[in-house]
Enzyme design. Structure first.
Site, PDB file in Angstrom:
ATOM      1  N   LYS A 109       0.849  -1.190   0.000  1.00 21.54           N
ATOM      2  CA  LYS A 109       0.000   0.000   0.000  1.00 21.54           C
ATOM      3  C   LYS A 109       0.886   1.242   0.000  1.00 21.54           C
ATOM      4  O   LYS A 109       1.656   1.452   0.934  1.00 21.54           O
ATOM      5  CB  LYS A 109      -0.922   0.001   1.222  1.00 21.54           C
ATOM      6  CG  LYS A 109      -1.885   1.187   1.245  1.00 21.54           C
ATOM      7  CD  LYS A 109      -2.964   0.989   2.284  1.00 21.54           C
ATOM      8  CE  LYS A 109      -3.870   2.208   2.391  1.00 21.54           C
ATOM      9  NZ  LYS A 109      -4.933   1.991   3.395  1.00 21.54           N
ATOM     10  N   ASP A 133      -2.118  10.409  -6.214  1.00 20.42           N
ATOM     11  CA  ASP A 133      -0.757  10.107  -6.666  1.00 20.42           C
ATOM     12  C   ASP A 133      -0.316   8.654  -6.505  1.00 20.42           C
ATOM     13  O   ASP A 133       0.744   8.268  -6.987  1.00 20.42           O
ATOM     14  CB  ASP A 133       0.241  11.029  -5.945  1.00 20.42           C
ATOM     15  CG  ASP A 133       0.165  10.882  -4.426  1.00 20.42           C
ATOM     16  OD1 ASP A 133      -0.496   9.943  -3.951  1.00 20.42           O
ATOM     17  OD2 ASP A 133       0.763  11.713  -3.722  1.00 20.42           O
ATOM     18  N   ARG A 142       0.637  -5.219   3.279  1.00 24.27           N
ATOM     19  CA  ARG A 142      -0.533  -5.820   3.912  1.00 24.27           C
ATOM     20  C   ARG A 142      -0.662  -7.280   3.457  1.00 24.27           C
ATOM     21  O   ARG A 142      -0.267  -7.616   2.341  1.00 24.27           O
ATOM     22  CB  ARG A 142      -1.801  -5.057   3.516  1.00 24.27           C
ATOM     23  CG  ARG A 142      -1.690  -3.572   3.754  1.00 24.27           C
ATOM     24  CD  ARG A 142      -3.042  -2.927   3.850  1.00 24.27           C
ATOM     25  NE  ARG A 142      -3.795  -2.910   2.603  1.00 24.27           N
ATOM     26  CZ  ARG A 142      -4.968  -2.290   2.489  1.00 24.27           C
ATOM     27  NH1 ARG A 142      -5.516  -1.682   3.530  1.00 24.27           N
ATOM     28  NH2 ARG A 142      -5.611  -2.298   1.336  1.00 24.27           N
ATOM     29  N   ASP A 182     -16.573   0.046  -0.369  1.00 30.22           N
ATOM     30  CA  ASP A 182     -15.272  -0.403  -0.888  1.00 30.22           C
ATOM     31  C   ASP A 182     -14.310  -0.712   0.252  1.00 30.22           C
ATOM     32  O   ASP A 182     -13.224  -1.238   0.014  1.00 30.22           O
ATOM     33  CB  ASP A 182     -14.662   0.643  -1.821  1.00 30.22           C
ATOM     34  CG  ASP A 182     -14.571   2.018  -1.182  1.00 30.22           C
ATOM     35  OD1 ASP A 182     -15.625   2.542  -0.764  1.00 30.22           O
ATOM     36  OD2 ASP A 182     -13.465   2.563  -1.069  1.00 30.22           O
ATOM     37  N   ASP A 239      -8.636  -1.622   5.486  1.00 29.13           N
ATOM     38  CA  ASP A 239      -8.422  -0.213   5.137  1.00 29.13           C
ATOM     39  C   ASP A 239      -8.460   0.708   6.353  1.00 29.13           C
ATOM     40  O   ASP A 239      -9.461   1.383   6.639  1.00 29.13           O
ATOM     41  CB  ASP A 239      -9.435   0.271   4.079  1.00 29.13           C
ATOM     42  CG  ASP A 239      -8.993  -0.141   2.683  1.00 29.13           C
ATOM     43  OD1 ASP A 239      -8.059  -0.953   2.575  1.00 29.13           O
ATOM     44  OD2 ASP A 239      -9.582   0.343   1.704  1.00 29.13           O
TER      45      ASP A 239
HETATM   46  P1  AMP Z   1     -10.200   5.126   0.950  1.00 30.52           P
HETATM   47  O1  AMP Z   1     -11.383   5.948   1.343  1.00 30.52           O
HETATM   48  O2  AMP Z   1      -8.896   5.525   1.579  1.00 30.52           O
HETATM   49  O3  AMP Z   1     -10.455   3.670   1.116  1.00 30.52           O
HETATM   50  O4  AMP Z   1      -9.926   5.392  -0.605  1.00 30.52           O
HETATM   51  C1  AMP Z   1     -10.948   5.458  -1.557  1.00 30.52           C
HETATM   52  C2  AMP Z   1     -10.353   5.285  -2.926  1.00 30.52           C
HETATM   53  O5  AMP Z   1      -9.366   6.286  -3.182  1.00 30.52           O
HETATM   54  C3  AMP Z   1      -9.678   3.965  -3.175  1.00 30.52           C
HETATM   55  O6  AMP Z   1      -9.943   3.592  -4.492  1.00 30.52           O
HETATM   56  C4  AMP Z   1      -8.219   4.283  -2.972  1.00 30.52           C
HETATM   57  O7  AMP Z   1      -7.371   3.399  -3.665  1.00 30.52           O
HETATM   58  C5  AMP Z   1      -8.136   5.685  -3.537  1.00 30.52           C
HETATM   59  N1  AMP Z   1      -7.034   6.452  -2.966  1.00 30.52           N
HETATM   60  C6  AMP Z   1      -6.929   6.942  -1.704  1.00 30.52           C
HETATM   61  N2  AMP Z   1      -5.765   7.604  -1.563  1.00 30.52           N
HETATM   62  C7  AMP Z   1      -5.116   7.537  -2.755  1.00 30.52           C
HETATM   63  C8  AMP Z   1      -3.870   8.010  -3.239  1.00 30.52           C
HETATM   64  N3  AMP Z   1      -3.030   8.719  -2.487  1.00 30.52           N
HETATM   65  N4  AMP Z   1      -3.557   7.731  -4.519  1.00 30.52           N
HETATM   66  C9  AMP Z   1      -4.370   7.037  -5.304  1.00 30.52           C
HETATM   67  N5  AMP Z   1      -5.555   6.566  -4.926  1.00 30.52           N
HETATM   68  C10 AMP Z   1      -5.923   6.794  -3.653  1.00 30.52           C
HETATM   69 MG    MG Z   2     -10.245   1.921   0.794  1.00 32.94          MG
END
Ligand code: AMP
Ligand code: MG
Length: 528
Positions: free
Chosen positions: A125, A137, A195, A277, A287
């Site tokens: 991750k 990014d 992970r 998700d 997550d």
């Molecule tokens: P999360 O709420 O952190 O589970 O993220 C929601 C979505 O945003 C998921 O598809 C993650 O992979 C994407 N995501 C979160 N942070 C980043 C990041 N820095 N770069 C790319 N994708 C991200």
């Molecule tokens: Mg997530």
């Protein structure tokens, strides 16, 4: 081992692939994953590793110390057999369908067969952009990676189903983040957590196909569901010959999720972003973002500032949200049989299963060995008492375990050590609390409870060392200065969260006053 053990690729071999290898943000149809290479980390350094996870994967301490290990967990060299990929999934974010999300910054290396014979997927991750990175990014910062690393291992040792963490590395690259989305972007140290889980498939992994409405997507949905059942719940039947296996499996997922919610409520964990998700199909915690641990008991508390207006994901609301999320999953699975009814029936069971397990869990936290008709009321009043004045949830249960006898004047002070403002108690609070403590003591006496035996029993369900937000933040402050000792110390404390150890008393106290409003201690955001 002079080289990493060979990786397996059952996920990429079995499930439908995205035919394109183009690594830029794009829409991917009817595929479970896209092939993608991790980015190169400039100067990776190992911050910490979990020896239990290493052992599970058949890796010795000298393996962990070898250069290939650092190369592997920083994404700088691919072990033999590894076919890195990012998974495609969608999801409901804060109650709204968000379309395609996917592993935007997680890259799976493949699987190692563990000492238990299971396939364990290793996922980096923060290893760089993927077709699912959208506008972000693909990287992760040290503060959020420390939090994920520590909390996943703590959860495991607490007995709560969770994805695991093998390692935490800094990459030597810096990553710019605006922690509170308020115009204060700054460079932060980049990091990668490796992970480990039997599966990283989420509710949203199924939802994405239901949303795509094509023959190819329907076929992908079926393959993913069949495969998930075959690999993880073969005892439920063979869906290729018996379609009723699908709703039976969904009912099983509802049960696992209900149990997970009971466990979160038991230990005082608030996930913070229960989007679909972020819900594991195996019923594991997955997550770790702006999560938090309950200090003073408050069912309305959420650590996530991104959710501060609606508080959708507040502590006490998590079981209902899980049910809502399951309803979305169930809806996405209906095309597998074309018959809504059995999925609806399975979902309807959720509330009853949750209530029953929750009740049993509460009785165990209170150390009650038998069940009585008026226990519901005893439990309800206990939770009301806990919320009367700021009372530390973790310490309150530990204090209850040593409640004095009914004729001891100290009975009324049982919770004293758990109060945040012990001198400010109102008479009404004092009286209501004492009334409950007397009733509880009488209830214990009525079942002939042996104080020593009960205290020992209570200490197996009421942890003492939990990843309090402020402790993680202190470890992060040090780690950002290149001192990993805070992370190592917490990792060690969380290995045995139920056993009191005098040398760790500084990790068992209430949240100090300075931490009440400090960013990272009581306020977190999705920026990570
Ligand atoms: P999360 O709420 O952190 O589970 O993220 C929601 C979505 O945003 C998921 O598809 C993650 O992979 C994407 N995501 C979160 N942070 C980043 C990041 N820095 N770069 C790319 N994708 C991200
Ligand atoms: Mg997530």
């Amino acid at each position: 081992m002079p080289t990493p053990p060979p990786f397996h690729d059952r996920f990429t071999r079995t499930l439908p692939a995205d035919p394109s290898r183009e690594n830029r943000p794009r829409t991917v149809k009817a595929a479970c994953y896209s092939h993608v290479m991790p980015a190169r980390a400039k100067a990776p350094k190992l911050v910490a590793h979990s020896r239990e996870v290493a052992e599970l994967l058949g890796l010795s301490e000298s393996d962990v110390a070898s250069p290939w290990f650092l190369d592997m967990v920083s994404g700088n060299a691919l072990p033999e057999g590894a076919q890195p990929y990012a998974m495609c999934y969608g999801g409901h974010q804060f109650g709204h369908w968000a379309g395609q999300l996917g592993d935007g910054r997680a890259i799976n290396l493949g699987e190692l067969v563990g000492s238990d014979g299971d396939h364990w997927t290793l996922q980096l991750k923060g290893a760089g952009p993927t077709p699912y990175s959208r506008t972000a990014d693909g990287y992760a910062v040290l503060r959020s990676s420390v939090r994920e690393f520590l909390c996943s291992e703590a959860m495991h040792h607490l007995g709560v189903p969770t994805t695991r963490a093998l390692s935490l590395v800094t990459t030597g690259d810096s990553v710019v983040r605006d922690m509170f989305y308020n115009g204060n972007a700054r460079p932060e140290p980049g990091a990668i957590v490796c992970r480990v889980a039997r599966s990283f498939v989420r509710f949203g992994s199924f939802q994405i196909f239901a949303s795509q409405q094509s023959d190819e997507a329907s076929a992908a949905l079926r393959t993913l569901a069949e495969t998930t059942i075959r690999w993880h719940h073969p005892e439920l039947g063979d869906p290729t010959t018996d379609a009723s296996t699908y709703p039976r499996w969904f009912a099983h997922v509802c049960g696992l999720t209900a149990e997970l919610m009971v466990e979160w409520m038991r230990v005082g964990y608030v996930h913070g972003v229960m989007n679909t998700d972020n819900m594991s199909i195996l019923g594991e915690t997955i997550d770790y973002g702006p999560y938090g641990w309950i200090d003073n008991y408050d069912p309305d508390w959420t650590p996530n500032t991104t959710d501060s207006a609606e508080r959708r994901y507040r502590f006490g609301h998590q079981p209902q949200i899980a049910q809502w999320n399951l309803a979305q999953l169930g809806g996405a699975l209906i095309p597998l049989t074309g018959d809504l009814e059995p999925f609806q029936a399975a979902l309807n069971e959720y509330q009853g299963v949750f209530a029953e397990r929750w009740h049993a869990m509460m009785l165990s936290k209170l150390g009650l060995a038998t069940a009585r008709d008026d226990d519901d009321e005893l439990v309800t009043e206990w939770l009301a008492v806990l919320a009367l004045t700021e009372t530390d949830m973790t310490l309150a249960y530990r204090s209850l375990a040593s409640i004095p006898s009914a004729d001891d004047d100290a009975l009324a002070d049982t919770l004293h050590a758990a109060y945040y403002a012990p001198d400010g108690l109102t008479t009404a609070t004092r009286e209501r609390t004492t009334a409950w403590l007397r009733r509880y003591r009488a209830r214990l006496d009525a079942e002939g409870s042996d104080d020593i035996e009960r205290a020992a029993r209570m200490a197996t369900v009421n942890p003492l060392y939990v990843p309090r937000n402020y402790l993680a933040q202190l470890a992060i402050d040090k780690a950002e200065q290149g001192d990993n000792s805070g992370v190592i110390e917490l990792l060690d404390a969380y290995r045995r969260p139920y056993d009191e150890r005098p040398e760790l008393s500084h990790l068992a106290g209430k949240r100090p006053d300075w931490a009440r409003t400090r960013p990272g201690c009581s306020m977190l955001s999705c920026s990570s």
